[in-house]
Scaffold this active site. Structure first.
Site, short mmCIF file in Angstrom:
data_model
loop_
_atom_site.label_atom_id
_atom_site.label_comp_id
_atom_site.label_asym_id
_atom_site.label_seq_id
_atom_site.Cartn_x
_atom_site.Cartn_y
_atom_site.Cartn_z
CG ASN A 9 -1.40 6.77 -7.24
OD1 ASN A 9 -1.98 7.67 -6.61
ND2 ASN A 9 -1.81 5.51 -7.25
CE LYS A 11 -0.49 3.77 -4.52
NZ LYS A 11 -0.39 2.34 -4.30
CG HIS A 94 -5.06 2.57 -8.17
ND1 HIS A 94 -5.00 1.74 -7.06
CD2 HIS A 94 -3.77 2.82 -8.53
CE1 HIS A 94 -3.73 1.52 -6.77
NE2 HIS A 94 -2.96 2.17 -7.64
CD GLU A 96 -3.84 1.42 -3.56
OE1 GLU A 96 -3.96 2.66 -3.56
OE2 GLU A 96 -2.73 0.84 -3.60
CD GLU A 166 -0.81 0.75 -10.88
OE1 GLU A 166 0.23 1.36 -10.65
OE2 GLU A 166 -1.84 0.90 -10.21
N GLY A 172 2.97 -1.73 -3.90
CA GLY A 172 3.37 -1.43 -2.53
C GLY A 172 3.96 -2.59 -1.78
CB SER A 214 7.24 -2.62 -6.32
OG SER A 214 6.34 -2.86 -5.25
N GLY A 236 4.89 4.66 -4.17
CA GLY A 236 5.84 5.00 -3.11
C GLY A 236 7.02 5.85 -3.57
P1 PGA Z 1 3.74 1.39 -5.74
O1 PGA Z 1 2.26 1.80 -6.20
O2 PGA Z 1 4.69 2.01 -6.73
O3 PGA Z 1 3.89 1.96 -4.37
O4 PGA Z 1 3.80 -0.10 -5.77
C1 PGA Z 1 1.92 1.87 -7.56
C2 PGA Z 1 0.45 2.25 -7.71
O5 PGA Z 1 -0.39 1.73 -6.95
O6 PGA Z 1 0.09 3.06 -8.57
#
Ligand code: PGA
Length: 250
Positions: A9, A11, A94, A96, A166, A172, A214, A236
């Site tokens: 992802n 983002k 998601h 976000e 998640e 993140g 993460s 990330g």
């Molecule tokens: P992250 O994000 O691996 O940076 O924690 C995962 C996601 O939001 O899909």
């Protein structure tokens, strides 16, 4: 046996040059033996993903889709448009999107349906916040988020989605759920699908449930070894070909 799936992802990251380097790096490596890879890119880069990844085993998709199919909805991107660019996947719900864009469970269910109607695989994201976990509400929260989607889909449609757990507190932040914490929620989600009605046990057994939050090369193998964890949704660490591939090989 469920196939493992590892989805990046991106983002709000990327540029034509950076994506080209990343995609070429992923493409150049041998495909992971036991996992399918895919990347979810910002809308303007879907054509680039299609051009670079067509004919490979790597899939691509978008990070969101409109709940509408056409009309006066400025700024929206509809599922048939994503299909035209060869998308196999689209993330829906998601955290976000839920938190910064006010996406409700009903909107997430509608987006899931739009994706399915265009032949895309929706990757439906669920997860609790830290406050909800500390209040002992994890199962209630993810159960409610899942139920909204289960209620909207036929059993055939349910067989065409991917679920992603998640925990919001792990996204993140560098804080990963332990493999036991993640496994417990994944098992709960699968059990909820079984309990949804007669005949749902088979579809529940086949449902891919990804973990996200993460995930890194050094914790992926342990997470993916859990019986109900069928791969990962990677933020990330999906922006570096080496890390993303290491997770795919974990
Ligand atoms: P992250 O994000 O691996 O940076 O924690 C995962 C996601 O939001 O899909």
């Amino acid at each position: 046996m469920r196939q493992k799936l590892v989805i990046g992802n991106w983002k709000l990251h990327g540029s034509l040059a950076a994506n080209a380097a990343l995609l070429d790096g992923i493409k150049a490596a041998p495909a992971p033996a036991r996992a399918r890879l895919a990347v979810c890119a910002p809308f303007p880069y879907l054509a680039q993903c299609q051009a670079v990844l067509s004919g490979t085993t790597i899939g691509w998709g978008a990070q969101d889709v409109s709940a509408e199919t056409r009309g006066a909805f400025t700024g929206e991107v509809a599922a048939p448009m994503l299909a035209e660019f060869g998308c196999a996947y689209v993330l829906v719900g998601h955290s976000e999107r839920r938190s910064y864009h006010g996406e409700t469970d009903a909107i997430v269910a509608a987006k899931t349906l739009r994706a399915l109607e265009s032949g895309l695989t929706p990757v439906v994201c669920v997860g609790e916040t830290l406050a909800q976990r500390e209040a002992g509400e994890t199962e209630a929260v993810v159960g409610r988020q899942l139920a909204a989607v289960l209620d909207a889909l036929s059993i055939e449609q349910l067989g065409r989605i991917v679920l992603a757990y998640e925990p919001v507190w792990a996204i993140g932040t560098g804080k990963t759920a332990t493999s036991e914490q993640a496994q417990a929620v994944h098992a709960y989600l699968r059990k909820q699908v079984v309990a949804h009605g007669e005949g749902f046990a088979d579809v529940a057994a086949r449902l891919q449930i990804l973990y996200g939050g993460s995930v890194k090369p050094d914790n992926a193998a342990e997470l993916f070894s859990m019986s109900d964890i069928d791969g990962g949704l990677i933020g990330g660490a999906s922006l570096k070909a080496e890390d993303f591939l290491a997770i795919g090989n974990a």
